[in-house]
Design an enzyme around this catalytic site. Structure first.
Site, PDB file in Angstrom:
ATOM      1  CB  SER A   1      22.474  21.337 -27.768  1.00  0.00           C
ATOM      2  OG  SER A   1      23.049  22.469 -28.358  1.00  0.00           O
TER       3      SER A   1
ATOM      4  CG  HIS B   1      20.107   6.804 -11.915  1.00  0.00           C
ATOM      5  ND1 HIS B   1      18.891   6.925 -12.516  1.00  0.00           N
ATOM      6  CD2 HIS B   1      20.551   8.082 -11.759  1.00  0.00           C
ATOM      7  CE1 HIS B   1      18.607   8.197 -12.725  1.00  0.00           C
ATOM      8  NE2 HIS B   1      19.606   8.925 -12.275  1.00  0.00           N
TER       9      HIS B   1
ATOM     10  NE  ARG C   1      21.450  22.881 -15.264  1.00  0.00           N
ATOM     11  CZ  ARG C   1      20.161  23.192 -15.509  1.00  0.00           C
ATOM     12  NH1 ARG C   1      19.759  24.435 -15.413  1.00  0.00           N
ATOM     13  NH2 ARG C   1      19.295  22.256 -15.801  1.00  0.00           N
ATOM     14  CB  ILE C   2      25.787  17.785 -16.704  1.00  0.00           C
ATOM     15  CG1 ILE C   2      24.954  18.036 -15.438  1.00  0.00           C
ATOM     16  CG2 ILE C   2      26.704  16.584 -16.499  1.00  0.00           C
ATOM     17  CD1 ILE C   2      23.925  16.946 -15.121  1.00  0.00           C
TER      18      ILE C   2
ATOM     19  NE  ARG D   1      15.941  11.149 -15.639  1.00  0.00           N
ATOM     20  CZ  ARG D   1      16.827  11.628 -14.750  1.00  0.00           C
ATOM     21  NH1 ARG D   1      18.086  11.214 -14.758  1.00  0.00           N
ATOM     22  NH2 ARG D   1      16.456  12.498 -13.845  1.00  0.00           N
TER      23      ARG D   1
ATOM     24  CG  ASP E   1      24.826   6.405 -13.777  1.00  0.00           C
ATOM     25  OD1 ASP E   1      25.093   5.498 -12.956  1.00  0.00           O
ATOM     26  OD2 ASP E   1      24.344   7.503 -13.433  1.00  0.00           O
TER      27      ASP E   1
ATOM     28  CD  GLU F   1      17.603   4.129 -14.131  1.00  0.00           C
ATOM     29  OE1 GLU F   1      17.338   4.694 -13.049  1.00  0.00           O
ATOM     30  OE2 GLU F   1      18.266   4.660 -15.025  1.00  0.00           O
TER      31      GLU F   1
HETATM   32  P1  NAP Z   1      20.585  21.319 -19.029  1.00  0.00           P
HETATM   33  O1  NAP Z   1      21.546  22.321 -18.505  1.00  0.00           O
HETATM   34  O2  NAP Z   1      19.168  21.701 -19.242  1.00  0.00           O
HETATM   35  O3  NAP Z   1      21.199  20.775 -20.396  1.00  0.00           O
HETATM   36  C1  NAP Z   1      20.503  19.915 -21.241  1.00  0.00           C
HETATM   37  C2  NAP Z   1      21.119  19.962 -22.644  1.00  0.00           C
HETATM   38  O4  NAP Z   1      20.406  19.028 -23.460  1.00  0.00           O
HETATM   39  C3  NAP Z   1      21.024  21.313 -23.327  1.00  0.00           C
HETATM   40  O5  NAP Z   1      22.227  21.522 -24.019  1.00  0.00           O
HETATM   41  C4  NAP Z   1      19.887  21.113 -24.325  1.00  0.00           C
HETATM   42  O6  NAP Z   1      20.035  21.875 -25.515  1.00  0.00           O
HETATM   43  C5  NAP Z   1      20.069  19.658 -24.691  1.00  0.00           C
HETATM   44  N1  NAP Z   1      18.840  19.113 -25.267  1.00  0.00           N
HETATM   45  C6  NAP Z   1      17.594  19.173 -24.775  1.00  0.00           C
HETATM   46  N2  NAP Z   1      16.747  18.567 -25.607  1.00  0.00           N
HETATM   47  C7  NAP Z   1      17.470  18.135 -26.648  1.00  0.00           C
HETATM   48  C8  NAP Z   1      17.150  17.460 -27.851  1.00  0.00           C
HETATM   49  N3  NAP Z   1      15.883  17.111 -28.137  1.00  0.00           N
HETATM   50  N4  NAP Z   1      18.172  17.193 -28.715  1.00  0.00           N
HETATM   51  C9  NAP Z   1      19.439  17.548 -28.431  1.00  0.00           C
HETATM   52  N5  NAP Z   1      19.795  18.190 -27.318  1.00  0.00           N
HETATM   53  C10 NAP Z   1      18.824  18.481 -26.443  1.00  0.00           C
HETATM   54  O7  NAP Z   1      20.547  20.048 -18.097  1.00  0.00           O
HETATM   55  P2  NAP Z   1      21.687  19.454 -17.132  1.00  0.00           P
HETATM   56  O8  NAP Z   1      21.601  20.101 -15.818  1.00  0.00           O
HETATM   57  O9  NAP Z   1      22.979  19.452 -17.864  1.00  0.00           O
HETATM   58  O10 NAP Z   1      21.131  17.941 -16.944  1.00  0.00           O
HETATM   59  C11 NAP Z   1      20.901  17.126 -18.051  1.00  0.00           C
HETATM   60  C12 NAP Z   1      20.229  15.836 -17.665  1.00  0.00           C
HETATM   61  O11 NAP Z   1      21.152  14.956 -17.053  1.00  0.00           O
HETATM   62  C13 NAP Z   1      19.105  15.911 -16.637  1.00  0.00           C
HETATM   63  O12 NAP Z   1      17.903  16.390 -17.194  1.00  0.00           O
HETATM   64  C14 NAP Z   1      19.008  14.468 -16.185  1.00  0.00           C
HETATM   65  O13 NAP Z   1      18.113  13.749 -16.993  1.00  0.00           O
HETATM   66  C15 NAP Z   1      20.416  13.939 -16.387  1.00  0.00           C
HETATM   67  N6  NAP Z   1      21.079  13.656 -15.102  1.00  0.00           N
HETATM   68  C16 NAP Z   1      21.455  12.372 -14.804  1.00  0.00           C
HETATM   69  C17 NAP Z   1      22.077  12.105 -13.598  1.00  0.00           C
HETATM   70  C18 NAP Z   1      22.549  10.732 -13.245  1.00  0.00           C
HETATM   71  O14 NAP Z   1      22.565  10.420 -12.074  1.00  0.00           O
HETATM   72  N7  NAP Z   1      22.947   9.925 -14.202  1.00  0.00           N
HETATM   73  C19 NAP Z   1      22.300  13.119 -12.687  1.00  0.00           C
HETATM   74  C20 NAP Z   1      21.899  14.399 -13.015  1.00  0.00           C
HETATM   75  C21 NAP Z   1      21.302  14.657 -14.241  1.00  0.00           C
HETATM   76  P3  NAP Z   1      19.538  23.396 -25.653  1.00  0.00           P
HETATM   77  O15 NAP Z   1      20.450  24.134 -24.715  1.00  0.00           O
HETATM   78  O16 NAP Z   1      19.783  23.708 -27.064  1.00  0.00           O
HETATM   79  O17 NAP Z   1      18.122  23.385 -25.206  1.00  0.00           O
HETATM   80  C1  8YV Z   2      19.541  11.329  -8.914  1.00  0.00           C
HETATM   81  C2  8YV Z   2      19.240  12.384 -11.274  1.00  0.00           C
HETATM   82  O1  8YV Z   2      19.971  10.002  -8.980  1.00  0.00           O
HETATM   83  O2  8YV Z   2      19.468  14.676 -10.832  1.00  0.00           O
HETATM   84  C3  8YV Z   2      18.963  13.818 -11.539  1.00  0.00           C
HETATM   85  O3  8YV Z   2      18.236  14.084 -12.513  1.00  0.00           O
HETATM   86  O4  8YV Z   2      18.877  11.535 -12.007  1.00  0.00           O
HETATM   87  C4  8YV Z   2      20.080  12.017 -10.113  1.00  0.00           C
HETATM   88  O5  8YV Z   2      20.796  13.077  -9.593  1.00  0.00           O
HETATM   89  C5  8YV Z   2      18.136  11.346  -8.495  1.00  0.00           C
HETATM   90  O6  8YV Z   2      17.394  12.462  -8.705  1.00  0.00           O
HETATM   91  C6  8YV Z   2      18.032  10.932  -7.043  1.00  0.00           C
HETATM   92  O7  8YV Z   2      17.220   9.892  -7.006  1.00  0.00           O
END
Ligand code: NAP
Ligand code: 8YV
Length: 319
Positions: A179, A284, A159-160, A237, A261, A266
């Site tokens: 992926s 973060h 999604r992201i 992460r 980020d 953390e």
């Molecule tokens: P998502 O839609 O589930 O997308 C995750 C992607 O990662 C998919 O393309 C998946 O591939 C791929 N993936 C999973 N395992 C993998 C592996 N072992 N090797 C390579 N690719 C792999 O998730 P999203 O909503 O985009 O969110 C992703 C992540 O962003 C969250 O889980 C969270 O940890 C992080 N995040 C961080 C923040 C922040 O504040 N910095 C905020 C929000 C989210 P497939 O489609 O092939 O399974």
């Molecule tokens: C937030 C996140 O910082 O959505 C996630 O996976 O890491 C971030 O959006 C967190 O969940 C709020 O503490």
């Protein structure tokens, strides 16, 4: 003693320092036990048999041991899309629901990924310091690196990841990704693993889930493939990167720079990383705007509300 109305309210254990408006909403509908498991073991032991829900965030750890202490637990609602800290298998064994907040934060996290890419390549924080510290009259800031038209690699085209790619198109970047599985119909080039992708790009942006399956996915080999002109951006992460290998690569200049980020431990960021000039570090903040936190709160609270009203959950984690 509680009155009838309050004792009829479901009891919720909050396991994180949640956003205050989210806490306010919880207090309005539930009997809230705020981090009693961490702060007051005796009070927690008394409340535990009545706790029917956990409210967590993306950084929370809800392990098998905590779940086992809560015999009445029905639902774990995560304020965040990432749920790598939740033992989903242990929850499922007991028929406990787990929900999260997908999609509502895609724009925000993608904006930050692009922001970090621009900040580290164009050296925006360093340029800001050049002005603030009165160094401009003595000479210009050093030249930086062009972003538009360069090659972007996305690790995790979910999604992201898609939202990042869409923004990168406006910068005329060529886009490739890796992926677990190729995305049929995607206009972007698929490479089978992060090292193969890193070897072909100028900017490598990491946006996979955390957890055991992606631990240190970006290791010394991937960083070597990215090379001395390559930049790493991590908005996923901290666990996805081998942080010590990253520090070594940044110190030796075997990669050009990094925008980060998220971190392994953390809120503790290694001094070695903080001392480097070729990194931009944010605490973060991927989803941290008023608008997006409101949407996350609505969804996270909405899942609890739906569960206790006997309605379908709004956003359960995938099976
Ligand atoms: P998502 O839609 O589930 O997308 C995750 C992607 O990662 C998919 O393309 C998946 O591939 C791929 N993936 C999973 N395992 C993998 C592996 N072992 N090797 C390579 N690719 C792999 O998730 P999203 O909503 O985009 O969110 C992703 C992540 O962003 C969250 O889980 C969270 O940890 C992080 N995040 C961080 C923040 C922040 O504040 N910095 C905020 C929000 C989210 P497939 O489609 O092939 O399974
Ligand atoms: C937030 C996140 O910082 O959505 C996630 O996976 O890491 C971030 O959006 C967190 O969940 C709020 O503490």
């Amino acid at each position: 003693m509680k009155n009838d109305a309050s004792s009829a309210r479901p009891e919720v254990l909050v396991v994180a320092k949640l956003w205050p408006p989210m806490m306010e909403a919880l207090h309005g509908a539930f009997t809230v036990h705020d981090r009693l498991d961490q702060t007051d073991p005796a009070a927690f032991a008394l409340a535990a048999p009545r706790i029917r829900a956990i409210a967590a965030n993306g950084e929370s750890k809800v392990g098998r041991d905590l779940i086992a202490k809560l015999p009445a637990l029905e639902i774990i609602s995560v304020f965040g899309v990432g749920y790598d800290g939740i033992d989903v298998a242990a929850a499922r064994e007991r028929g406990i629901h787990v929900t999260h907040t997908p999609n509502v934060l895609n724009d925000e996290v993608a904006d930050l990924a692009i922001g970090l890419m621009l900040a580290v390549a164009r050296r925006i924080p360093q340029a800001d310091r050049h002005v603030r510290e009165g160094r401009w009259p003595s000479g210009p800031a050093p030249l930086a690196r062009k972003v538009s038209g360069s090659r972007l690699g996305i690790v995790g085209l979910g999604r992201i990841g898609h939202a990042i790619a869409k923004r990168a198109e406006a910068f005329d970047m060529s886009i490739a990704y890796t992926s677990r599985t190729p995305k049929p119909g995607s206009p972007y080039r698929y490479l089978p693993d992060p090292a193969a992708l890193a070897a072909e790009v100028d900017f490598l942006v990491v946006i996979t889930p955390g957890g055991a399956a992606t631990r240190k996915l970006i290791d010394a080999k991937v960083l070597a493939a990215l090379g001395p002109d390559g930049y790493l951006v991590n908005v996923a992460r901290g666990s996805v990167i081998d942080e010590q290998a990253l520090i070594a690569a940044l110190e030796k200049g075997t990669i050009a720079g990094a925008g980060l980020d998220v971190f392994e431990d953390e809120p503790n960021v290694p001094e070695a990383l903080r001392a480097l000039d070729n990194v931009v570090l944010t605490p973060h903040i991927g989803s941290a705007t008023w608008q997006t936190r409101r949407a996350m709160g609505d969804l996270s609270f909405g899942n609890l509300e739906a569960h206790f009203a006997g309605r379908p959950l709004l956003s359960p984690v995938p099976q």
